[in-house]
Design an enzyme around this catalytic site. Sequence first.
Site, PDB file in Angstrom:
ATOM      1  N   ARG A  95       0.883  -1.186   0.000  1.00 27.29           N
ATOM      2  CA  ARG A  95       0.000   0.000   0.000  1.00 27.29           C
ATOM      3  C   ARG A  95       0.910   1.222   0.000  1.00 27.29           C
ATOM      4  NH1 ARG A  95      -5.237   1.465   3.612  1.00 27.29           N
ATOM      5  NH2 ARG A  95      -6.106   0.155   1.982  1.00 27.29           N
TER       6      ARG A  95
ATOM      7  N   ASP B 283     -17.250   7.602  -0.588  1.00 25.68           N
ATOM      8  CA  ASP B 283     -15.976   7.385   0.098  1.00 25.68           C
ATOM      9  C   ASP B 283     -15.644   8.693   0.802  1.00 25.68           C
ATOM     10  OD1 ASP B 283     -13.513   6.367   0.920  1.00 25.68           O
ATOM     11  OD2 ASP B 283     -12.570   6.545  -1.055  1.00 25.68           O
TER      12      ASP B 283
ATOM     13  N   ARG C  69     -13.935  -8.226   2.382  1.00 23.32           N
ATOM     14  CA  ARG C  69     -12.523  -7.980   2.058  1.00 23.32           C
ATOM     15  C   ARG C  69     -11.717  -9.264   2.287  1.00 23.32           C
ATOM     16  NH1 ARG C  69     -10.232  -2.997   1.933  1.00 23.32           N
ATOM     17  NH2 ARG C  69      -8.662  -4.151   0.767  1.00 23.32           N
TER      18      ARG C  69
ATOM     19  N   CYS D  46     -16.299   1.928   1.358  1.00 20.80           N
ATOM     20  CA  CYS D  46     -15.131   1.074   1.628  1.00 20.80           C
ATOM     21  C   CYS D  46     -14.645   1.204   3.063  1.00 20.80           C
ATOM     22  CB  CYS D  46     -14.013   1.390   0.636  1.00 20.80           C
ATOM     23  SG  CYS D  46     -13.336   3.057   0.781  1.00 20.80           S
TER      24      CYS D  46
ATOM     25  N   GLN E 155     -10.295  -3.647  -3.059  1.00 21.45           N
ATOM     26  CA  GLN E 155     -11.562  -3.182  -2.499  1.00 21.45           C
ATOM     27  C   GLN E 155     -12.719  -3.505  -3.436  1.00 21.45           C
ATOM     28  OE1 GLN E 155     -12.263  -1.446   0.552  1.00 21.45           O
ATOM     29  NE2 GLN E 155     -14.335  -1.984  -0.093  1.00 21.45           N
TER      30      GLN E 155
ATOM     31  N   HIS F 206      -7.681   1.099  -6.257  1.00 19.92           N
ATOM     32  CA  HIS F 206      -7.853   0.221  -5.085  1.00 19.92           C
ATOM     33  C   HIS F 206      -8.564  -1.050  -5.562  1.00 19.92           C
ATOM     34  CE1 HIS F 206      -7.936  -1.026  -1.059  1.00 19.92           C
ATOM     35  NE2 HIS F 206      -8.789  -0.170  -0.518  1.00 19.92           N
TER      36      HIS F 206
END
Length: 306
Positions: free
Chosen positions: A108, A223, A290, A262, A138, A135
């Site tokens: 990440r 988000d 996830r 998310c 996700q 991402h």
Amino acid sequence: MTRHFLNLSDAGADAIAAMLADALDRKNARAGWPKGKVDADAPLAGRVLAMIFEKNSTRTRVSFDMAIRQLGGTSIVMDAGSMQLGRGESIADTARVLSGYVDAIMIRTDDHAKVVEMAQYASMPVINGLTDASHPCQIIADLLTIIDSGRALPGLKVAWLGDGNNVLASIAEAAGLMHFDVVAACPQGFQPSDEDLALGKGRARCVASPHEAVEGADVIVTDTWISMGQAHADTKLDAMMPYQVTPALMASARPDAVFLHCLPAHRGEEVTADVIDGPQSLIWAEAENRLHAQKSILRWCFGQIG
Ligand code: CP
Ligand code: NVA
């Protein structure tokens, strides 16, 4: 050929469909089991996943760690600041060194070029655990959540509200691959780039009106307005306020529409508490998924799916 998962297109539509089916099967097969119990077939026994974090994480960190454990493997979790990477050792050298120790890397970071460089120099799979550009992990979980709620992806209308960010870019890419439509409503100055919308292959577009985006939508997604690495700016929050997901906005979507986020969330900013904690919200299933999604991503990287 080493399988890297830097973006959804690295896997492609057929493999993503296979990953979603695998994730659902595995999720159902171990329903009610203790979280640390290894899946009956232990398909990644003996494999080690290293994770490098240059940004904070709760879900990605713990779900990947539990994913590799449930598949029979083990993990090493590192914050970049405590590695030599944090003192200037190059991504290329880090990739070559870790290739001698572990079987896969999840990273990440901020600049997407870093995951590309990691993949270039690693002789094992590299997984994008979020960059400023995308991402993808996700979105596998989000697609899994939509399917697990009884919906088929082709033909769905997904509405995105707020910031035209990394998560939206991956949803647009998923739309192009899995044949659903994304209509994003974002304020001037915070719209997705033309390149990000083009990932949708004609199925992703951006409008100014939040009501136009949510009209008849099956799924509403938002988000945080300030992503990691971005400075807090009151001017941005002010511009975003008309795009807050409210009960009134949800009422313009289909009556059976679901809400996704998310996480982490900021109640009272991008979404009101009564929506995110209300009956249409699937956020806890989405967060749990996830874990199930990461397992399929890992199995795809190791050539066990698709
Ligand atoms: N959604 C997500 O990636 O969460 P974390 O930042 O906690 O990993
Ligand atoms: N857009 C957010 C997602 C966090 C999971 C960020 O990049 O911070």
